[in-house]
Design a protein around this motif. Sequence first.
Motif, short mmCIF file in Angstrom:
data_model
loop_
_atom_site.label_atom_id
_atom_site.label_comp_id
_atom_site.label_asym_id
_atom_site.label_seq_id
_atom_site.Cartn_x
_atom_site.Cartn_y
_atom_site.Cartn_z
N UNK A 257 0.84 -1.21 0.00
CA UNK A 257 0.00 0.00 0.00
C UNK A 257 0.87 1.26 0.00
N UNK A 258 1.99 1.21 0.73
CA UNK A 258 2.91 2.35 0.74
C UNK A 258 3.57 2.53 -0.63
N UNK A 259 3.85 1.42 -1.31
CA UNK A 259 4.37 1.50 -2.69
C UNK A 259 3.35 2.20 -3.59
N UNK A 260 2.09 1.85 -3.42
CA UNK A 260 1.03 2.46 -4.24
C UNK A 260 0.95 3.96 -3.99
N UNK A 261 0.95 4.36 -2.72
CA UNK A 261 0.85 5.78 -2.39
C UNK A 261 2.08 6.54 -2.90
N UNK A 303 -4.99 5.60 -9.08
CA UNK A 303 -5.38 6.96 -8.71
C UNK A 303 -6.80 6.99 -8.15
N UNK A 304 -7.70 6.29 -8.86
CA UNK A 304 -9.10 6.27 -8.44
C UNK A 304 -9.27 5.67 -7.06
N UNK A 305 -8.56 4.57 -6.78
CA UNK A 305 -8.66 3.92 -5.48
C UNK A 305 -8.18 4.83 -4.37
N UNK A 306 -7.05 5.50 -4.58
CA UNK A 306 -6.48 6.34 -3.53
C UNK A 306 -7.31 7.61 -3.35
#
Length: 309
Positions: A257-261, A303-306
């Motif tokens: 999740x941190x990679x995604x952010x 982007x949409x998820x975050x």
Amino acid sequence: MSHQLPDVQASSPDVTVGLSQVGVTGVEKLVKLARGDKRPIVLMAEFEVFVDLPSGRKGIDMSRNLATIDEILEEITREEAYRVEEVCGDAAERLLEKHDYTTTAEVSMTADLVTREDTPASGIETQSTATIIASATATEGGTREEIGAEVTGMTVCPCSQGMSESRAREKLAELGVDEETTEEFLEAVPQPGHSQRGHATLTVTTDGHPEIDLRDVIDVARDAMSARIYNMAKRPDEDHMTYEAHADAKFVEDCVRALAEGTVDEFDHLPDGAVVHMRQSNDESIHQHNAHAEREVTMGDLRGELDAA
């Protein structure tokens, strides 16, 4: 009864089974990365090269194609390059041109990149190693390129840390410490939890060249874990790493999740169609198994998820 594929070396011309990948692995070449006025970075890179084989053809003429592949890689790696993914893309496009029977050519590359940095507390110079991951797939419709890296860091288990914190809270209560002081102490001094070495992988694939800097990819991946680690460390550095890791305990899922952010924050300019691959593997210290989490998603969906979170 066993069923065997037809022998592709047989004299019969009736070959009906095509193959999606035929090629060579373990091809080692030197790659020089240009850095403007600075000396180029020299990598010992390992390449894998594949083309597809249509059903009407028996084989890829391995020895002849190996010479072609070697010629292409020698020509491409002889000069300095700015981006390793462009090296793969150029090689894949040339392979497609030279093999009139194929519709897809794939080239992938890995190499260790060593950079210099200062330790976080004592400020001594040390080195850091990351594994570069690059690839390209060329078809008649265009070329897609991938760039990324695998890095090593440190993670701390929040569950284990929570049990230690509960024990500390109970003991402080037995000693007569009031609740407000206890909470203040536990906030300032993170409690122990089992720690492990973690391996974070982040790659981005786009049509054409991904417009991202490899060093930024490495930074996003290293910062996704509980703490960075360093090859050389004095005691103040060891204390810094231990404190930072326990102050930011993360499960393997949390690292992804941190990679995604971090990817959305750092590479917000990427198109929605860019594909982001994130992976975290932890070498568990108190278990015989390891922990793993992985996600592949388009930049638009991420982007949409975050944004909705």
